[in-house]
Design a protein around this motif. Structure first.
Motif, PDB file in Angstrom:
ATOM      1  N   PRO A 190       0.833  -1.215   0.000  1.00 51.46           N
ATOM      2  CA  PRO A 190       0.000   0.000   0.000  1.00 51.46           C
ATOM      3  C   PRO A 190       0.861   1.255   0.000  1.00 51.46           C
ATOM      4  CG  PRO A 190      -0.021  -1.055   2.165  1.00 51.46           C
ATOM      5  CD  PRO A 190       0.668  -2.007   1.236  1.00 51.46           C
ATOM      6  N   TYR A 191       0.414   2.278  -0.695  1.00 51.46           N
ATOM      7  CA  TYR A 191       1.198   3.497  -0.844  1.00 51.46           C
ATOM      8  C   TYR A 191       1.216   4.322   0.439  1.00 51.46           C
ATOM      9  CZ  TYR A 191       2.780   8.068  -2.400  1.00 51.46           C
ATOM     10  OH  TYR A 191       3.472   9.246  -2.518  1.00 51.46           O
ATOM     11  N   ASN A 192       2.426   4.691   0.841  1.00 50.35           N
ATOM     12  CA  ASN A 192       2.651   5.633   1.941  1.00 50.35           C
ATOM     13  C   ASN A 192       1.956   5.211   3.244  1.00 50.35           C
ATOM     14  OD1 ASN A 192       3.921   7.946   2.932  1.00 50.35           O
ATOM     15  ND2 ASN A 192       2.120   9.220   2.570  1.00 50.35           N
ATOM     16  N   GLU A 193       1.966   3.903   3.487  1.00 50.10           N
ATOM     17  CA  GLU A 193       1.392   3.379   4.722  1.00 50.10           C
ATOM     18  C   GLU A 193       2.411   2.508   5.443  1.00 50.10           C
ATOM     19  OE1 GLU A 193      -2.287   1.334   4.238  1.00 50.10           O
ATOM     20  OE2 GLU A 193      -3.167   2.889   2.943  1.00 50.10           O
ATOM     21  N   TYR A 194       2.204   2.365   6.744  1.00 50.51           N
ATOM     22  CA  TYR A 194       3.053   1.458   7.520  1.00 50.51           C
ATOM     23  C   TYR A 194       2.808   0.029   7.047  1.00 50.51           C
ATOM     24  CZ  TYR A 194       5.367  -0.732  11.511  1.00 50.51           C
ATOM     25  OH  TYR A 194       6.205  -1.465  12.308  1.00 50.51           O
ATOM     26  N   TYR A 195       3.889  -0.669   6.723  1.00 47.39           N
ATOM     27  CA  TYR A 195       3.732  -2.020   6.186  1.00 47.39           C
ATOM     28  C   TYR A 195       5.032  -2.786   6.403  1.00 47.39           C
ATOM     29  CZ  TYR A 195       1.666  -5.499   2.988  1.00 47.39           C
ATOM     30  OH  TYR A 195       1.109  -6.624   2.445  1.00 47.39           O
ATOM     31  N   ASP A 196       4.930  -4.004   6.938  1.00 49.15           N
ATOM     32  CA  ASP A 196       6.105  -4.820   7.209  1.00 49.15           C
ATOM     33  C   ASP A 196       6.263  -5.915   6.156  1.00 49.15           C
ATOM     34  OD1 ASP A 196       7.335  -3.653   9.419  1.00 49.15           O
ATOM     35  OD2 ASP A 196       5.940  -4.591  10.817  1.00 49.15           O
ATOM     36  N   ILE A 197       7.494  -6.308   5.923  1.00 57.89           N
ATOM     37  CA  ILE A 197       7.772  -7.341   4.917  1.00 57.89           C
ATOM     38  C   ILE A 197       7.114  -8.687   5.248  1.00 57.89           C
ATOM     39  CG2 ILE A 197       9.646  -8.809   4.043  1.00 57.89           C
ATOM     40  CD1 ILE A 197      11.192  -6.403   3.353  1.00 57.89           C
ATOM     41  N   PRO A 198       7.061  -9.119   6.533  1.00 57.50           N
ATOM     42  CA  PRO A 198       6.331 -10.367   6.793  1.00 57.50           C
ATOM     43  C   PRO A 198       4.890 -10.327   6.300  1.00 57.50           C
ATOM     44  CG  PRO A 198       7.680  -9.816   8.675  1.00 57.50           C
ATOM     45  CD  PRO A 198       7.768  -8.646   7.739  1.00 57.50           C
ATOM     46  N   GLU A 199       4.238  -9.152   6.377  1.00 57.81           N
ATOM     47  CA  GLU A 199       2.875  -9.022   5.854  1.00 57.81           C
ATOM     48  C   GLU A 199       2.861  -9.198   4.345  1.00 57.81           C
ATOM     49  OE1 GLU A 199       0.022  -8.810   7.587  1.00 57.81           O
ATOM     50  OE2 GLU A 199       1.362  -9.165   9.287  1.00 57.81           O
ATOM     51  N   LEU A 200       3.885  -8.668   3.673  1.00 61.20           N
ATOM     52  CA  LEU A 200       3.986  -8.833   2.221  1.00 61.20           C
ATOM     53  C   LEU A 200       4.111 -10.310   1.866  1.00 61.20           C
ATOM     54  CD1 LEU A 200       4.417  -7.814  -0.683  1.00 61.20           C
ATOM     55  CD2 LEU A 200       6.851  -7.534  -0.129  1.00 61.20           C
ATOM     56  N   PHE A 201       4.949 -11.035   2.587  1.00 61.47           N
ATOM     57  CA  PHE A 201       5.115 -12.466   2.306  1.00 61.47           C
ATOM     58  C   PHE A 201       3.801 -13.219   2.526  1.00 61.47           C
ATOM     59  CE2 PHE A 201       9.570 -11.729   1.975  1.00 61.47           C
ATOM     60  CZ  PHE A 201      10.103 -12.834   1.346  1.00 61.47           C
ATOM     61  N   LYS A 202       3.062 -12.862   3.558  1.00 65.00           N
ATOM     62  CA  LYS A 202       1.771 -13.524   3.819  1.00 65.00           C
ATOM     63  C   LYS A 202       0.813 -13.325   2.648  1.00 65.00           C
ATOM     64  CE  LYS A 202       1.969 -13.168   8.886  1.00 65.00           C
ATOM     65  NZ  LYS A 202       1.366 -12.552  10.090  1.00 65.00           N
ATOM     66  N   VAL A 203       0.792 -12.107   2.123  1.00 65.49           N
ATOM     67  CA  VAL A 203      -0.090 -11.822   0.986  1.00 65.49           C
ATOM     68  C   VAL A 203       0.354 -12.615  -0.244  1.00 65.49           C
ATOM     69  CG1 VAL A 203      -0.828 -10.038  -0.639  1.00 65.49           C
ATOM     70  CG2 VAL A 203      -0.768  -9.542   1.809  1.00 65.49           C
ATOM     71  N   LEU A 204       1.655 -12.645  -0.501  1.00 63.45           N
ATOM     72  CA  LEU A 204       2.173 -13.376  -1.659  1.00 63.45           C
ATOM     73  C   LEU A 204       1.877 -14.871  -1.549  1.00 63.45           C
ATOM     74  CD1 LEU A 204       5.644 -11.611  -2.065  1.00 63.45           C
ATOM     75  CD2 LEU A 204       3.586 -11.256  -3.451  1.00 63.45           C
ATOM     76  N   ILE A 205       2.013 -15.391  -0.344  1.00 58.78           N
ATOM     77  CA  ILE A 205       1.710 -16.811  -0.114  1.00 58.78           C
ATOM     78  C   ILE A 205       0.226 -17.079  -0.370  1.00 58.78           C
ATOM     79  CG2 ILE A 205       1.585 -18.616   1.642  1.00 58.78           C
ATOM     80  CD1 ILE A 205       4.093 -17.255   2.911  1.00 58.78           C
ATOM     81  N   LYS A 206      -0.617 -16.184   0.128  1.00 61.49           N
ATOM     82  CA  LYS A 206      -2.074 -16.328  -0.066  1.00 61.49           C
ATOM     83  C   LYS A 206      -2.433 -16.282  -1.552  1.00 61.49           C
ATOM     84  CE  LYS A 206      -6.482 -14.428   1.545  1.00 61.49           C
ATOM     85  NZ  LYS A 206      -7.130 -13.366   2.374  1.00 61.49           N
ATOM     86  N   GLU A 207      -1.654 -15.512  -2.315  1.00 60.08           N
ATOM     87  CA  GLU A 207      -1.905 -15.392  -3.761  1.00 60.08           C
ATOM     88  C   GLU A 207      -1.228 -16.504  -4.560  1.00 60.08           C
ATOM     89  OE1 GLU A 207      -3.672 -13.076  -5.523  1.00 60.08           O
ATOM     90  OE2 GLU A 207      -4.468 -12.264  -3.644  1.00 60.08           O
ATOM     91  N   ASN A 208      -0.671 -17.496  -3.831  1.00 54.85           N
ATOM     92  CA  ASN A 208       0.013 -18.640  -4.453  1.00 54.85           C
ATOM     93  C   ASN A 208       1.216 -18.234  -5.298  1.00 54.85           C
ATOM     94  OD1 ASN A 208      -1.748 -20.690  -3.440  1.00 54.85           O
ATOM     95  ND2 ASN A 208      -3.278 -20.059  -4.948  1.00 54.85           N
TER      96      ASN A 208
END
Length: 348
Positions: free
Chosen positions: A296-314
């Protein structure tokens, strides 16, 4: 010719020693007649360790039995193209009897490899756990081995051919900018992205122009001291066609009590102070450019959250086991330890 030869009954530990000592990414397996029968790469070993192999296990079940090779009489340009196309750095040159007579090293042939891949360093943290040391100095600028932590990080990447950096800065950013400037003094190129607020370990990536991250790129926390082979990590990422790679460390924890194993209310075993072993994030990542669309643009966001999303998207996310020296300098005791160990693990 460097000693890069193994036999089938040699151990993974012996393979590691040969690879590390020779500063090569690969060792070659030969039979009793010294004929080439296989190869073992740094990546092969890391995958074996992830799959539960130990350093004392033999290489017979992990080495590549169909190694790439070239004939000693092959054209040099063709050998270079083979290495580039297959993304390999060393290739054995064999004679008519399939015996290795030389090792062709791509880096030596090209003199010096410089990679286009960017290195994004997150250096905007407050370093609250290191106070009072960080009251006037940002954590990445604390000195370990008579130089800032961040300088060691930059030099380690530079030594592996990665010279293009983006520093995501915030707290006392002027100190970092005044020291590194555009990076030329350190043999690199540095750009800066200013975080106006806390952005987490991935949020600042949304502030970087996408045309600046058009190749797989590193993301790393600016408080990590490590001599990991970054070239191997990038190669591992590319070989596995992953969208995101996470550097992981082995972490063991001993339960300070006897652990009771039960089936319903029936006690079936008691293990006294067992040790649990996990893989944990090491704060070093390789990401493909398409991962930016998930942040998300200009928001607090951690890399573990990114990995969770990528995993969910297969999407294909993989781990890269870091066996080299690694230390997260987050507390005073770790800072003191880093200063004690620096000379042993880094060239000074």
């Amino acid at each position: 010719m460097k000693n890069v030869f193994l036999k089938e009954n040699d151990t993974i530990k012996q393979a590691l020693e040969i690879i590390d000592k020779g500063a090569m990414k690969i060792a070659f397996v030969v039979d009793n007649s010294n004929k080439l029968i296989g190869s073992v790469s740094d990546g092969d070993i890391r995958r074996a360790l992830l799959n539960g192999k130990t350093l004392e296990d033999k290489i017979e079940n992990i080495y590549n039995k169909n190694p790439l090779k070239a004939h000693i009489s092959d054209d040099r340009k063709n050998i270079i193209n083979l290495c580039l196309n297959k993304k390999i750095y060393q290739i054995p040159l064999v004679d008519d009897e399939n015996r290795i007579v030389d090792i062709f090293e791509l880096e030596e042939a090209l003199r010096y490899i410089e990679y286009p891949n960017k290195v994004v360093l997150m250096v905007g943290g407050l370093g609250t756990r290191l106070r009072p040391l960080t009251e006037k100095t940002p954590k990445p600028m604390l000195k370990v081995g008579n130089k800032p932590i961040l300088q060691t990080i930059v030099e380690q990447f530079r030594n592996y051919g990665f010279k293009n950096f983006i520093f995501c800065v915030n707290y006392k950013n002027e100190i970092i900018k005044d020291y590194f400037k555009d990076g030329k003094e350190f043999g690199v190129n540095i750009e800066y992205v200013l975080e106006e607020k806390r952005m987490g370990t991935a949020g600042a990536l949304s502030l970087i122009s996408k045309n600046k991250l058009n190749e797989p790129f590193f993301v790393m926390n600016g408080d990590i001291l490590t001599n990991v082979n970054f070239e191997n990590m990038m190669q591992f990422h590319l070989e596995n066609n992953a969208i995101a790679t996470m550097g992981v460390r082995n972490y063991s924890y001993t339960v300070p009590f006897g652990v009771v194993e039960m089936n319903s209310n029936l006690i079936i075993d008691i293990k006294e102070k067992p040790t649990q072993t996990y893989f944990v994030s090491a704060g070093i990542y390789v990401l493909n450019p398409e991962t930016l669309s998930y942040i998300p643009y200009n928001e607090y966001y951690d890399i573990p959250e990114l990995f969770k999303v990528l995993i969910k998207e297969n999407k294909k996310t993989i781990s890269f086991p870091i066996r080299e020296y690694w230390l997260d300098i987050g507390r005073i005791e770790e800072y003191e330890r880093a200063n004690k160990e620096y000379e042993r693990f880094f060239n000074v």
